[in-house]
Design a protein around this motif. Structure first.
Motif, PDB file in Angstrom:
ATOM      1  N   ALA A   1     -57.217 -29.963 -63.671  1.00 47.44           N
ATOM      2  CA  ALA A   1     -57.535 -28.535 -63.690  1.00 47.44           C
ATOM      3  C   ALA A   1     -56.582 -27.821 -62.753  1.00 47.44           C
ATOM      4  O   ALA A   1     -56.361 -28.257 -61.629  1.00 47.44           O
ATOM      5  N   GLY A   2     -55.979 -26.756 -63.211  1.00 47.90           N
ATOM      6  CA  GLY A   2     -55.114 -25.965 -62.341  1.00 47.90           C
ATOM      7  C   GLY A   2     -55.955 -25.026 -61.508  1.00 47.90           C
ATOM      8  O   GLY A   2     -57.142 -24.843 -61.760  1.00 47.90           O
ATOM      9  N   GLY A   3     -55.333 -24.434 -60.504  1.00 47.35           N
ATOM     10  CA  GLY A   3     -56.083 -23.500 -59.673  1.00 47.35           C
ATOM     11  C   GLY A   3     -55.189 -22.896 -58.627  1.00 47.35           C
ATOM     12  O   GLY A   3     -53.982 -23.096 -58.639  1.00 47.35           O
ATOM     13  N   THR A   4     -55.807 -22.143 -57.744  1.00 46.21           N
ATOM     14  CA  THR A   4     -55.022 -21.561 -56.664  1.00 46.21           C
ATOM     15  C   THR A   4     -55.883 -21.468 -55.418  1.00 46.21           C
ATOM     16  O   THR A   4     -57.065 -21.816 -55.430  1.00 46.21           O
TER      17      THR A   4
END
Lengths: 347, 798
Positions: B489-492
């Protein structure tokens, strides 16, 4: 005692709700009539201590004036034809407003890329502008004597007095955001998969002209897994290009050189302006150079604490200034840092 | 590297079309920085006929020519006698105002009283490889005034090729030709280099005393040379490549360097005493270089960094690999030449060159890495042959070859499966073998052994060979395919989200985001900065205006207002989110900040209720930004800070910590820039707000019972801060007070000058019942009592 502001608020709501002149008149009687609610407030004046009378009287009068004005205004709306033309609401006068605020076009470009890449499983983080020689060069397979260092004219930080730093710890302004690779791998302590990205300012000692500015912004990305391939890289970049330039964008890979990738590829995108018919933006080649990419060097993985025999990864870096200029056909990089309103409001 | 394609084609067979050549270069990995197709770019050069010729007064080698460049149009052109010219010849003429493909712009030139209106161009000056005498001569008068591209067929290009540091083997035309041969399925043709037939000269002994810096040193004597000008074919090729012809011997060393990528050096044999010694400069030794500069190894300096010298029995004669010495070089009196072909360690050459600030075409190649075997030998033999054919060499001595530990070809295993699993496409064993063989590798059938030519200094790992295979197959063969590896999962980060929230808040209130320059001048008083740590400056700034990392975002915001004011902007609403820098302790600190600037009218479009912005408009923008971060309510404490007008600045305090400042920018500062409206600025640090803000909200039950509204108006001392009054009201009222808002502040007519009237509007509510009027009145009584006691506030109305 009832709060006057509460009373006014209630009255205003009723005035605005009144749909006919008759209904409006009813509201007027309810509040301002002889036995109206506001009028009766004035009657209670006598029961107040003398020193309060004046102030209270003033606030009642102010409320009365406010309601009368609101009644008149509303009358002009509901009382059709009852007024001379000169008093009609001129709906063509400009609205009272501020011009809309806008993010800087480079922000929009970077955020667009971040959003696409987050969707592809990449995680965003910030990294320092002031880097060490080690992370900016050595950890990227560019030791001190390496001629590739000539490709980056580097700004160094004035050393602080009396402090001796090892060569690799010397401070400099990062020349590329690629410097984050070593930091990310080190923080991950040998764990894969890694899908990381960052963006930020980079600094090179370039003289200022239409296409060079000593400060520019890059977005850097890398991924390490057990069997990531150049084909994955190409897929990732294709998705990014589609999101950035539209579904028809095509990519072309050309051999190139970066000390930290092999094979290395310079990536061109099909000209978004002329659709490859040939224009000045693409110098009639149909292609525009947009980014550098490649498979991560074994040396870089090793310095990041990973085992090149088990791990493979790809990386790419994009100039945010350049992509912004392309997306909006901006012909001079200096516009990006001049912040002329007429420029900023275009995007 | 500048490549004349005609010269390059000397090394390829069969001949390939110019267009194919230009498409193939990028496939090799050689970027074309500029391609000057001469048929197009030489169009402005025309055929002019020499009608008269006389010596230029006071010179022996220049002529003044009358050249007819179009029917009846005769121009005076001064011509140096690099090539003989005759009256009646038609020659290529570039008139003043013409830009030549090599970048030279032809202008009018004065020779004393004589003004030359153009230039008669040699082939090399036009970027052409010469086929004849080095000057195109036309006899057909019908060509008068015609473009030379019409007069003669030109099928050449000057290509500026970018050779990356990993491929020094392509710093010679043979290296480039070899790659092209692999890409285009052509055959490489090596230049002929017949060995001398007469060996009557002595050999010169060689001693390598620094074998770690010099791996191989060869030298050979050629006797009886006659120093003179090079033949046109060689001179024009050198000129096309951007080198100036000097004399036939020096030209040969340069020519062969451009051909083989191997730098060479020619000594005048009579200056070489007894032998060649390759050693470091000794303390106190000096050498005057060919370019006139002197270098010296100072006594007392560490021997570790001493540069490498090519010395004779007594003294250094050359700075090894970088530049020859003045006194041992070729001169008009040279008759015997000692030709050096050597291999030096790249790092040593690079470090010496850097330290001494000397570089050359030689050092450029050596420091990237040359081939000690085939290329060195090829270049050596070719130069000797050319010294015979082009410089009149009569006899040779035997070759001296000091090569204590010969470099071997590197060996790697590269199974086809590894290539496939790296590139992500199916590559067969045959494809791998055929690709690598074309590039000069020897492959065992099972690919367990691939040995690589020593010229490929970049091949230090099998992955480089994978790139070679990909290049030969063509990068287009690598098709996109999504990874089968488990996606993540991508994120910031919270900080990144905070920046976005703040940006949305400000753009939503009509502020424009700007992008400042993070470098600022060191001089001048420091303004607006809240940082206590030391400044961080660049050791090698581009200029004084860009020499320190900025310590506040406000100065650039002010600069932006000034810039736009000069373009008739009157309302300013700008913000920037970026880092500010300082060094509070040993390590530098980078803090994310939000800078805001506000000035001019509140609205841009307003024909009825126009109002100027004031402090509270900016404070409101700050509060909204904080609210967008779900930060706890900020308090504001008067302060003073350089740059802000006295008495207008306030610290922004959240959770007891100062996180920023806002205030009015000093009017004098702005007036100097012709901004007369009040301008307000704020700067907040973002990180502490991220740490203190609520990540996600917890639901609070909505009110179910009605609220009771009360207004209160009172006179308070003018210097009592509103916040103190509000705090007292809240404390006195307790939990039933849901909100309190300031609705009016009035001072002036009818009010004691030491006082001001403040009106607040309060909302009372209980969570579990309807409050009675009596209860609320009692609470209001408490409030009035508290305000009276604590601040001597007098009730005006309730």
């Amino acid at each position: 005692m009832q709060s006057i502001s509460e009373l006014v608020e209630r009255a205003l709501a009723q005035i605005n709700a009144a749909a006919t002149p008759a209904a409006l008149d009813q509201v007027r009687v309810q509040y301002l009539g002889k036995a109206g609610e506001l009028t009766s407030q004035l009657k209670s004046l006598g029961s107040l201590p003398a020193e309060e009378r004046k102030a209270f009287g003033q606030s009642v009068n102010a409320a009365k004036a406010q309601l009368e004005e609101a009644l008149n205004e509303r009358k002009s709306v509901v009382g059709q034809g009852a007024k001379p033309a000169s008093a009609m609401l001129d709906v063509t006068l400009p609205g009272r407003r501020r011009l809309a605020g806008r993010p800087h076009p480079m922000t929009v470009t970077a955020e667009t890329m971040k959003r696409i890449l987050m969707g592809l499983g990449f995680t965003y983080e910030d990294f320092p502008d002031i880097e060490t020689e080690y992370f900016n060069f050595d950890a990227l397979n560019t030791p001190p004597w390496h001629p590739a260092r000539d490709m980056h004219d580097t700004f160094y930080i004035t050393p602080t007095d009396g402090e001796h730093r090892l060569q690799t710890e010397a401070e400099l302004m990062r020349t590329h955001t690629t410097a984050f690779q070593g930091r990310v791998m080190r923080a991950r302590n040998g764990q894969v998969p890694i899908r990381a990205m960052t963006t930020g300012r980079c600094y090179r000692k370039d003289d200022i002209d239409a296409s060079h500015f000593p400060i520019f912004q890059q977005l850097d990305v890398f991924a390490v897994g057990t069997n990531l391939t150049m084909s994955d890289l190409r897929w990732t970049l294709t998705e990014l290009a589609k999101g950035l330039f539209g579904g028809e964008a095509k990519l072309r890979f050309r051999p190139s050189y970066f000390p930290f990738t092999t094979p290395s590829a310079e990536v061109d995108v099909s000209c978004i302006i002329c659709k490859q018919k040939g224009c000045s933006l693409c110098s009639r080649t149909g292609w525009i150079e947009v980014l550098g990419s490649g498979m991560m060097r074994p040396e870089v993985l090793k310095m990041g604490g990973l085992d090149p025999a088990k791990h493979q990864g790809f990386a790419f870096g994009i100039g945010v200034d350049r992509i912004t200029m392309l997306r909006h056909q901006i012909n001079d990089i200096r516009h990006l840092y001049q912040n002329e309103e007429a420029f900023l409001r275009q995007f | 590297m500048i490549v004349n394609t005609e010269w390059l084609l000397d090394y390829l067979t069969p001949r390939c079309a110019l267009a194919d050549l230009l498409t193939a270069l990028p496939r090799v990995g050689l970027d074309i920085e500029a391609a000057h197709v001469l048929e197009r770019e030489l169009a402005p050069v025309r055929v002019g006929f020499i009608r008269a010729k006389r010596p230029l007064a006071g010179t022996s080698d220049k002529f003044v020519c009358d050249v007819e460049v179009a029917k009846g149009d005769v121009r005076q052109i001064v011509c140096a006698s690099a090539h003989p010219i005759e009256v009646g010849w038609g020659v290529p003429v570039a008139l003043a105002g013409t830009d030549l493909p090599n970048g030279e712009s032809i202008g009018e030139a004065s020779f004393g009283d004589v003004v030359s209106k153009g230039m008669i161009c040699l082939d090399g000056e036009l970027g052409l490889s010469a086929k004849g005498t080095g000057l195109q001569v036309f006899k057909d008068e019908a060509l008068l005034g015609k473009s030379i591209t019409e007069a003669t067929k030109i099928d050449e290009a000057l290509v500026h090729v970018k050779v990356y540091p990993n491929r020094p083997d392509c710093l010679g035309l043979i290296g480039i030709a070899r790659e092209l041969a692999a890409m285009l399925d052509l055959k490489l043709v090596l230049p002929s280099a017949p060995a001398p037939t007469v060996y009557t000269k002595d050999s010169v002994p060689v001693e390598i005393q620094a074998p770690s810096l010099c791996t191989r040193y060869t030298c050979q004597v050629v006797g009886g040379v006659r120093i003179g000008k090079s033949q046109p074919w060689m001179a024009s090729r050198l000129m096309a490549a951007g080198l100036r012809p000097i004399n036939n011997v020096v030209d040969i060393t340069n020519f062969v360097m451009l051909e083989w990528g191997q730098p060479l050096h020619a000594f005048d044999l009579k200056r070489v005493r007894e032998k060649i010694v390759v050693r470091k400069f000794a303390a106190g030794e000096t050498l005057r270089l060919l370019d006139g500069r002197s270098i010296e190894q100072k006594t007392g300096e560490s021997d570790e960094y001493a540069p490498l010298a090519i010395a004779d029995a007594h003294a250094p004669m050359a700075l090894a690999g970088i530049m020859g010495g003045e006194s041992s070089g070729i001169s008009e009196t040279t008759s015997d030449v000692l030709l050096e072909a050597a291999h030096f360690e790249p790092t040593g050459i690079r470090l010496s060159g850097r330290r001494l600030g000397v570089s050359s075409d030689s050092s450029y190649r050596f420091e990237r890495g040359t081939d000690p075997n085939e290329s060195l030998e090829g270049a050596q033999a070719r130069a000797i042959a050319l010294l015979f054919s082009e410089a009149g060499g009569q006899s040779a001595g035997p070759l001296t070859d000091a090569y204590p530990s010969p470099a071997k070809r590197a060996v790697f295993a590269l199974p086809a499966e590894r290539v496939s699993s790296y590139l992500g496409i199916h590559v067969t064993r045959e494809q791998v073998i055929s690709s690598l063989t074309k590039l000069g590798c020897n492959c065992s059938d099972d690919l367990s052994r691939v040995d690589v030519p020593t010229r490929r200094v970049d091949v230090n790992d099998a992955v480089v060979l994978i790139e070679d295979v990909a290049r030969v197959l063509g990068y287009e063969a690598i098709t996109p395919a999504a990874s089968p590896e488990t996606p993540t999962a991508g994120g910031t980060t919270a900080l990144d989200q905070a920046r976005q929230a703040v940006r949305a808040s400000l753009t939503g209130s009509g502020f424009l985001e700007i992008r400042g320059v993070p470098l600022e001048p060191v001089e001048g008083a420091e303004m607006f900065s809240q940082l206590a740590g030391a400044s961080i400056t660049l050791a090698n700034p581009l200029n004084a205006d860009l020499s320190r990392l900025r310590r506040s975002l406000v100065p650039f915001l002010v600069k932006t207002a000034v810039y736009n004011a000069s373009r008739r902007a009157v309302n300013f609403r700008y913000f920037e989110i970026d880092k500010v820098f300082s060094r509070p302790a040993k390590d530098p600190e980078e803090r994310w900040a939000l800078g805001i600037l506000l000035g001019g009218a509140l609205n841009d479009a307003d024909w009825s209720t126009r109002r100027e912005c004031d402090f509270f408009d900016l404070k409101g923008a700050v509060e909204s930004a904080l609210e967008s971060l779900r930060a706890p309510k900020a308090t504001f404490v008067p302060t003073s800070l350089d740059g802000y007008a006295e008495g207008t600045a306030a610290q922004i305090v959240v959770n007891g910590a100062v996180i920023g400042v806002l205030g009015q920018v000093k009017a004098e500062m702005l007036a100097a820039e012709r901004i007369y409206q009040p301008v307000f600025a704020a700067e907040l640090f973002i990180e502490p707000l991220v740490a203190g803000s609520r990540v996600s909200a917890t639901f609070v039950a909505l009110p179910r019972f009605p609220a009771v509204f009360r207004d209160l108006s009172f006179l308070a001392n003018r210097d009592t801060p509103y916040a103190a009054l509000e705090t007292a009201i809240r404390e006195a009222a307790g939990a039933q007070l849901e909100s309190v808002d300031c609705m009016d502040v009035f001072a002036g007519k009818g009010i004691d000058p030491a006082k001001r009237s403040i009106a607040v509007s309060m909302v009372f509510r209980a969570a579990d019942r309807t409050l009675s009027s009596e209860e609320v009145n009692a609470t209001v009584d408490q409030i009035i009592e508290r305000l009276g006691k604590e601040f001597s506030a007098e009730l005006r109305s309730r």
